[in-house]
Enzyme design. Structure first.
Site, PDB file in Angstrom:
ATOM      1  N   ARG A   1      -4.187 -14.571  10.961  1.00  0.00           N
ATOM      2  CA  ARG A   1      -2.890 -14.674  11.647  1.00  0.00           C
ATOM      3  C   ARG A   1      -1.726 -14.908  10.700  1.00  0.00           C
ATOM      4  O   ARG A   1      -0.697 -14.230  10.769  1.00  0.00           O
ATOM      5  CB  ARG A   1      -2.873 -15.887  12.591  1.00  0.00           C
ATOM      6  CG  ARG A   1      -3.579 -15.716  13.855  1.00  0.00           C
ATOM      7  CD  ARG A   1      -4.160 -17.054  14.278  1.00  0.00           C
ATOM      8  NE  ARG A   1      -5.516 -17.081  13.778  1.00  0.00           N
ATOM      9  CZ  ARG A   1      -6.558 -16.692  14.479  1.00  0.00           C
ATOM     10  NH1 ARG A   1      -6.425 -16.338  15.719  1.00  0.00           N
ATOM     11  NH2 ARG A   1      -7.762 -16.671  13.944  1.00  0.00           N
ATOM     12  N   THR A   2      -1.896 -15.909   9.820  1.00  0.00           N
ATOM     13  CA  THR A   2      -0.755 -16.318   8.987  1.00  0.00           C
ATOM     14  C   THR A   2      -0.335 -15.175   8.066  1.00  0.00           C
ATOM     15  O   THR A   2       0.846 -14.887   7.903  1.00  0.00           O
ATOM     16  CB  THR A   2      -1.117 -17.583   8.195  1.00  0.00           C
ATOM     17  OG1 THR A   2      -1.631 -18.556   9.108  1.00  0.00           O
ATOM     18  CG2 THR A   2       0.081 -18.157   7.470  1.00  0.00           C
TER      19      THR A   2
ATOM     20  N   LYS B   1     -10.824 -12.029 -12.024  1.00  0.00           N
ATOM     21  CA  LYS B   1     -11.262 -11.866 -13.429  1.00  0.00           C
ATOM     22  C   LYS B   1     -11.023 -13.153 -14.214  1.00  0.00           C
ATOM     23  O   LYS B   1     -11.154 -13.169 -15.435  1.00  0.00           O
ATOM     24  CB  LYS B   1     -10.462 -10.747 -14.103  1.00  0.00           C
ATOM     25  CG  LYS B   1     -10.651  -9.368 -13.507  1.00  0.00           C
ATOM     26  CD  LYS B   1      -9.826  -8.379 -14.307  1.00  0.00           C
ATOM     27  CE  LYS B   1      -9.832  -7.011 -13.663  1.00  0.00           C
ATOM     28  NZ  LYS B   1      -8.808  -6.142 -14.266  1.00  0.00           N
TER      29      LYS B   1
ATOM     30  N   ARG C   1      -0.673 -19.151   0.037  1.00  0.00           N
ATOM     31  CA  ARG C   1      -1.766 -19.895   0.666  1.00  0.00           C
ATOM     32  C   ARG C   1      -2.819 -20.137  -0.399  1.00  0.00           C
ATOM     33  O   ARG C   1      -3.185 -19.223  -1.137  1.00  0.00           O
ATOM     34  CB  ARG C   1      -2.377 -19.122   1.827  1.00  0.00           C
ATOM     35  CG  ARG C   1      -3.706 -19.725   2.232  1.00  0.00           C
ATOM     36  CD  ARG C   1      -4.231 -19.263   3.523  1.00  0.00           C
ATOM     37  NE  ARG C   1      -3.446 -19.760   4.637  1.00  0.00           N
ATOM     38  CZ  ARG C   1      -3.928 -19.854   5.887  1.00  0.00           C
ATOM     39  NH1 ARG C   1      -5.162 -19.479   6.154  1.00  0.00           N
ATOM     40  NH2 ARG C   1      -3.171 -20.299   6.865  1.00  0.00           N
TER      41      ARG C   1
ATOM     42  N   HIS D   1       0.853 -27.261   6.317  1.00  0.00           N
ATOM     43  CA  HIS D   1       0.949 -25.893   6.843  1.00  0.00           C
ATOM     44  C   HIS D   1       2.203 -25.877   7.724  1.00  0.00           C
ATOM     45  O   HIS D   1       2.125 -25.796   8.950  1.00  0.00           O
ATOM     46  CB  HIS D   1      -0.314 -25.573   7.648  1.00  0.00           C
ATOM     47  CG  HIS D   1      -0.506 -24.123   7.989  1.00  0.00           C
ATOM     48  ND1 HIS D   1       0.454 -23.154   7.736  1.00  0.00           N
ATOM     49  CD2 HIS D   1      -1.552 -23.483   8.576  1.00  0.00           C
ATOM     50  CE1 HIS D   1      -0.013 -21.987   8.157  1.00  0.00           C
ATOM     51  NE2 HIS D   1      -1.216 -22.159   8.661  1.00  0.00           N
TER      52      HIS D   1
HETATM   53  C1  NCD Z   1      -5.186 -22.918  10.356  1.00  0.00           C
HETATM   54  C2  NCD Z   1      -5.267 -22.973   8.844  1.00  0.00           C
HETATM   55  O1  NCD Z   1      -5.596 -21.999   8.184  1.00  0.00           O
HETATM   56  O2  NCD Z   1      -4.987 -24.048   8.352  1.00  0.00           O
HETATM   57  N1  NCD Z   1      -5.158 -21.629  10.882  1.00  0.00           N
HETATM   58  C3  NCD Z   1      -4.023 -20.907  10.874  1.00  0.00           C
HETATM   59  O3  NCD Z   1      -3.264 -20.912   9.943  1.00  0.00           O
HETATM   60  N2  NCD Z   1      -3.767 -20.206  11.993  1.00  0.00           N
HETATM   61  C4  NCD Z   1      -6.185 -23.770  11.009  1.00  0.00           C
HETATM   62  C5  NCD Z   1      -7.630 -23.518  10.748  1.00  0.00           C
HETATM   63  O4  NCD Z   1      -8.027 -22.776   9.857  1.00  0.00           O
HETATM   64  O5  NCD Z   1      -8.425 -24.121  11.465  1.00  0.00           O
END
Ligand code: NCD
Length: 315
Positions: free
Chosen positions: A54-55, A82, A104, A132
């Site tokens: 999603r993100t 690598k 991320r 987050h």
């Molecule tokens: C979350 C994450 O990656 O921290 N998911 C997300 O970003 N939609 C929560 C999760 O992974 O449980």
């Protein structure tokens, strides 16, 4: 705003500003499928060193809706696999002249480190157990659209708080907006320093449910667990999971939310997930508008027009 790394960096007014801008952008994000030329000529790099659905897609679409050039970068398939260091990866992005990096990482602190290597806005898309912020912003945005002002509302966050960067950001966002937060979790999945979070801790989910406006379920994050934190998934589902019976305890207009990905049958039964799919789907959709707002405020400041007069059909 210079970077968006932690909810802690934001004031209440800044959060409200982001939500208000996102509200304006929502029609473009979704229904009208138009792009605005606001970020034309800007290059946004999505540096995803940890898995995401999603993100990553949401940041990708958000930047494209604002006409930015998007560079998608993941650890797999890049020189990171690598053995290239994080610093050298960052310096490479710098040399390419990117205007913003969305990052991320498994490592808490990676966005701060990146900000020390690059002189462009850094947007944290999740760093380890730490933060987050855009997830928290899209969640409070979704709550606000359903409930109005969150001042005095009560939100229970249930589940694996210990490993959750979402919970850390969520609590801060909700408190900034004046909501009361209750945490319900297995004792082994509460962080040691939780007393300092300014939230209520409860052990009996059934007792809490009738008083809340939002039930926010967290995924059991097995990939971050070393050892057993609860006896079994069945036991977890029985004590902390959201099922039909528990759904009967909440107010009729209470929201059931989940950041995704869901473990059906663990923190939420398939029936409840399907019954509340609409809000959970809305969270995803709203995420595009909220991320557009963050990119806009970081990259375009208060300058160019947001929407309306100068829009064009998306490709
Ligand atoms: C979350 C994450 O990656 O921290 N998911 C997300 O970003 N939609 C929560 C999760 O992974 O449980």
């Amino acid at each position: 705003m210079r970077h968006l790394i932690s909810m802690e960096d934001l004031t209440r007014d800044e959060v409200v500003r982001i939500l208000d801008v996102a509200e304006q952008l929502l029609p473009i994000a979704l229904r009208e499928r138009r792009s605005v030329p606001t970020l034309r000529g800007k290059a946004v790099c999505n540096l995803f060193l940890e898995d995401s659905t999603r993100t990553r897609l949401s940041f990708d679409l958000a930047a494209k809706r604002m006409s930015a050039e998007v560079l998608n970068f993941s650890a797999k398939g890049s020189s990171v696999s690598k053995g290239e260091s994080f610093k050298d990866t960052a310096l490479t992005l710098n040399a390419m002249g990117v205007d913003c990096v969305v990052v991320r990482s498994h490592s808490a602190g990676a966005p701060v480190q990146l900000a020390s290597y690059l002189d462009v806005p850094i947007l944290n898309a999740g760093d380890g157990w730490h933060q987050h912020p855009t997830q928290a912003l899209l969640d409070v945005f979704t709550m606000r659209r359903h409930l109005g002002d969150l001042e005095g509302r009560t939100v229970v966050i249930v589940g694996d708080i210990l490993h959750s960067r979402v919970a850390r950001s969520e609590v801060q966002a909700l408190k900034l907006l004046g909501a009361e937060v209750v945490l319900v979790a297995p004792p082994t999945l509460l962080p040691p320093a939780v007393e300092g979070w300014g939230v209520r801790i409860a052990s009996d989910l059934d007792a809490v449910l009738p008083e809340v406006d939002v039930v926010y379920l967290l995924r059991v994050q097995r990939e971050r667990m070393r050892g057993a934190f609860f006896p079994s998934s069945r036991e977890y589902a029985r004590i902390w999971g959201m099922d039909e019976r528990r759904l009967g305890l909440v107010k009729p207009d209470a929201l059931v939310m989940h950041p995704g990905p869901m473990n059906r049958g663990v923190e939420i039964t398939a029936d409840v997930a399907d019954a509340h799919q609409q809000v959970i789907t809305e969270q995803v959709t709203n995420g595009i508008a909220v991320r557009m707002a963050c990119l806009y405020l970081l990259l375009a400041g208060e300058g160019p027009a947001l929407a309306g007069d100068d829009t064009e059909e998306a490709a």
